[in-house]
Design an enzyme around this catalytic site. Structure first.
Site, PDB file in Angstrom:
ATOM      1  N   HIS A 168      -4.832   3.317   3.845  1.00  0.00           N
ATOM      2  CA  HIS A 168      -4.724   4.359   5.022  1.00  0.00           C
ATOM      3  C   HIS A 168      -5.836   5.445   5.125  1.00  0.00           C
ATOM      4  O   HIS A 168      -6.098   6.049   6.133  1.00  0.00           O
ATOM      5  CB  HIS A 168      -3.625   4.933   5.184  1.00  0.00           C
ATOM      6  CG  HIS A 168      -2.271   4.069   5.329  1.00  0.00           C
ATOM      7  ND1 HIS A 168      -1.823   4.112   6.714  1.00  0.00           N
ATOM      8  CD2 HIS A 168      -1.818   3.194   4.659  1.00  0.00           C
ATOM      9  CE1 HIS A 168      -1.063   3.206   6.671  1.00  0.00           C
ATOM     10  NE2 HIS A 168      -0.673   2.686   5.447  1.00  0.00           N
ATOM     11  N   ASP A 206       1.207   1.695   9.580  1.00  0.00           N
ATOM     12  CA  ASP A 206       2.594   1.197   9.650  1.00  0.00           C
ATOM     13  C   ASP A 206       3.165   1.297  10.644  1.00  0.00           C
ATOM     14  O   ASP A 206       3.389   2.293  11.364  1.00  0.00           O
ATOM     15  CB  ASP A 206       2.956   1.905   8.433  1.00  0.00           C
ATOM     16  CG  ASP A 206       2.421   2.106   7.325  1.00  0.00           C
ATOM     17  OD1 ASP A 206       1.772   1.102   6.746  1.00  0.00           O
ATOM     18  OD2 ASP A 206       2.546   2.840   6.323  1.00  0.00           O
ATOM     19  N   GLU A 259       4.492  -5.903   2.294  1.00  0.00           N
ATOM     20  CA  GLU A 259       5.338  -5.105   3.388  1.00  0.00           C
ATOM     21  C   GLU A 259       5.254  -5.510   4.629  1.00  0.00           C
ATOM     22  O   GLU A 259       4.118  -5.815   5.437  1.00  0.00           O
ATOM     23  CB  GLU A 259       4.540  -3.692   3.380  1.00  0.00           C
ATOM     24  CG  GLU A 259       4.541  -3.138   1.928  1.00  0.00           C
ATOM     25  CD  GLU A 259       3.588  -1.958   1.765  1.00  0.00           C
ATOM     26  OE1 GLU A 259       3.129  -1.320   2.643  1.00  0.00           O
ATOM     27  OE2 GLU A 259       3.352  -1.264   0.450  1.00  0.00           O
ATOM     28  N   HIS A 277       3.164  -2.935   7.256  1.00  0.00           N
ATOM     29  CA  HIS A 277       1.630  -2.337   6.866  1.00  0.00           C
ATOM     30  C   HIS A 277       0.849  -3.680   7.407  1.00  0.00           C
ATOM     31  O   HIS A 277       0.798  -4.722   6.976  1.00  0.00           O
ATOM     32  CB  HIS A 277       1.723  -2.265   5.511  1.00  0.00           C
ATOM     33  CG  HIS A 277       0.282  -1.800   5.148  1.00  0.00           C
ATOM     34  ND1 HIS A 277       0.032  -0.416   4.714  1.00  0.00           N
ATOM     35  CD2 HIS A 277      -0.947  -2.358   5.331  1.00  0.00           C
ATOM     36  CE1 HIS A 277      -1.504  -0.396   4.376  1.00  0.00           C
ATOM     37  NE2 HIS A 277      -1.869  -1.576   4.572  1.00  0.00           N
TER      38      HIS A 277
HETATM   39  C1  LIG Z   1       4.243   2.531   1.247  1.00  0.00           C
HETATM   40  C2  LIG Z   1       3.433   2.366   2.595  1.00  0.00           C
HETATM   41  N1  LIG Z   1       3.824   3.174   3.505  1.00  0.00           N
HETATM   42  C3  LIG Z   1       2.157   1.891   2.478  1.00  0.00           C
HETATM   43  O1  LIG Z   1       1.388   2.431   3.411  1.00  0.00           O
HETATM   44  N2  LIG Z   1       1.582   1.184   1.440  1.00  0.00           N
HETATM   45  C4  LIG Z   1       0.358   0.438   1.338  1.00  0.00           C
HETATM   46  C5  LIG Z   1      -0.014  -0.453   0.405  1.00  0.00           C
HETATM   47  C6  LIG Z   1      -0.780   1.833   0.931  1.00  0.00           C
HETATM   48  O2  LIG Z   1      -0.207   2.905   0.151  1.00  0.00           O
HETATM   49  O3  LIG Z   1      -1.897   1.911   1.219  1.00  0.00           O
HETATM   50 ZN   LIG Z   2       0.839   1.272   5.232  1.00  0.00          ZN
END
Ligand SMILES: C[C@@H](N)C(=O)N[C@H](C)C(=O)O
Ligand SMILES: [Zn+2]
Length: 238
Positions: A134, A141, A203, A206
């Site tokens: 991110h 997400d 997930e 995501h």
């Molecule tokens: C936990 C979730 N919101 C998420 O974004 N997971 C990915 C793997 C991340 O932390 O980049």
């Molecule tokens: Zn994510």
């Protein structure tokens, strides 16, 4: 290190732009802002230009199949400081749910809890070769909202640290409710993949385009591909 960290990053310099929120449904208040996460100059509702364009495409595909349904944005751009905050918050939450304090954890318990956290959260790395997805402005997400404006039930909440977060958790369950959850997850995945995104194998919510995870998944799905990542960590906030 995750397998996708082997992917080389050739930063293309594309700007981070504001998501046109009026086109989408949006989780409000923002789930991490309301916890006090330390955002800098940019709100979470920013992404790289092409990623925004692809997200609009994904919603267009969705609305061909389900008129008046929307993609709901849960989270998008996340500085490394926020990644660190959420990793620490999730560890504290896991402790709390078990009625434990950090001081009383055995080394094994501590390791198990951290493994649970890192099942779904990327490490808050400042290393240019291993950015959290991110923090590149390429990951998002999302979930779906139906024609009545209700959030579509995917069978587990976003960010739950359990096996239910796995995209195919309900795939082989014959219960009609479970089949519906799976169909909703598939619908979300189908429209996002059609717009060029890849889904995180751990997930259901995501997705990303142009980051290391995207390149790695694209290369895995077709051995003739040899994509590199076009987006690395943005240095503006972190
Ligand atoms: C936990 C979730 N919101 C998420 O974004 N997971 C990915 C793997 C991340 O932390 O980049
Ligand atoms: Zn994510």
């Amino acid at each position: 290190m995750r397998p996708y960290h082997q992917i080389q990053i050739c930063e293309c310099g594309e700007p981070l732009v504001e998501i046109p929120l009026q086109l989408f449904a949006v989780e409000s208040p923002h789930p991490y802002e309301k916890l006090g996460a330390p955002y800098g100059v940019h709100s979470p509702y920013y992404l790289r230009q092409t990623v925004v364009e692809n997200l609009i495409q994904a919603q267009n595909y969705l609305q061909l199949l389900r008129p008046h349904w929307y993609i709901q944005i849960f989270d998008a751009y996340r500085p490394v400081a926020v990644q660190q905050f959420m990793v620490d918050y999730s560890f504290a939450q896991a402790l709390n749910e078990r009625g434990l304090t950090e001081a009383e954890l055995s080394p094994t318990q501590r390791q198990e809890l951290w493994e649970l956290v890192y099942q779904i959260w990327a490490a808050p790395s400042l290393d240019e070769k291993t950015p959290p997805p991110h923090s590149t402005g390429a990951a998002i997400d999302v979930t779906l909202v139906n024609e009545q404006g209700q959030i579509v039930d995917m069978g587990s909440p976003i960010d739950e640290m359990s096996a239910r977060s796995l995209p195919d958790y309900y795939a082989n369950n014959q219960d009609p409710q479970a089949q519906q959850y799976h169909a909703h997850r598939q619908l979300l995945c189908d429209v996002m993949l059609r717009a060029g995104f890849q889904r995180n194998p751990r997930e259901w919510w995501h997705f990303s385009f142009g980051d290391q995870m995207w390149a790695w998944l694209s290369n895995q799905s077709n051995p003739e591909n040899s994509f590199t990542a076009r987006y690395g960590r943005l240095k503006i906030d972190a």
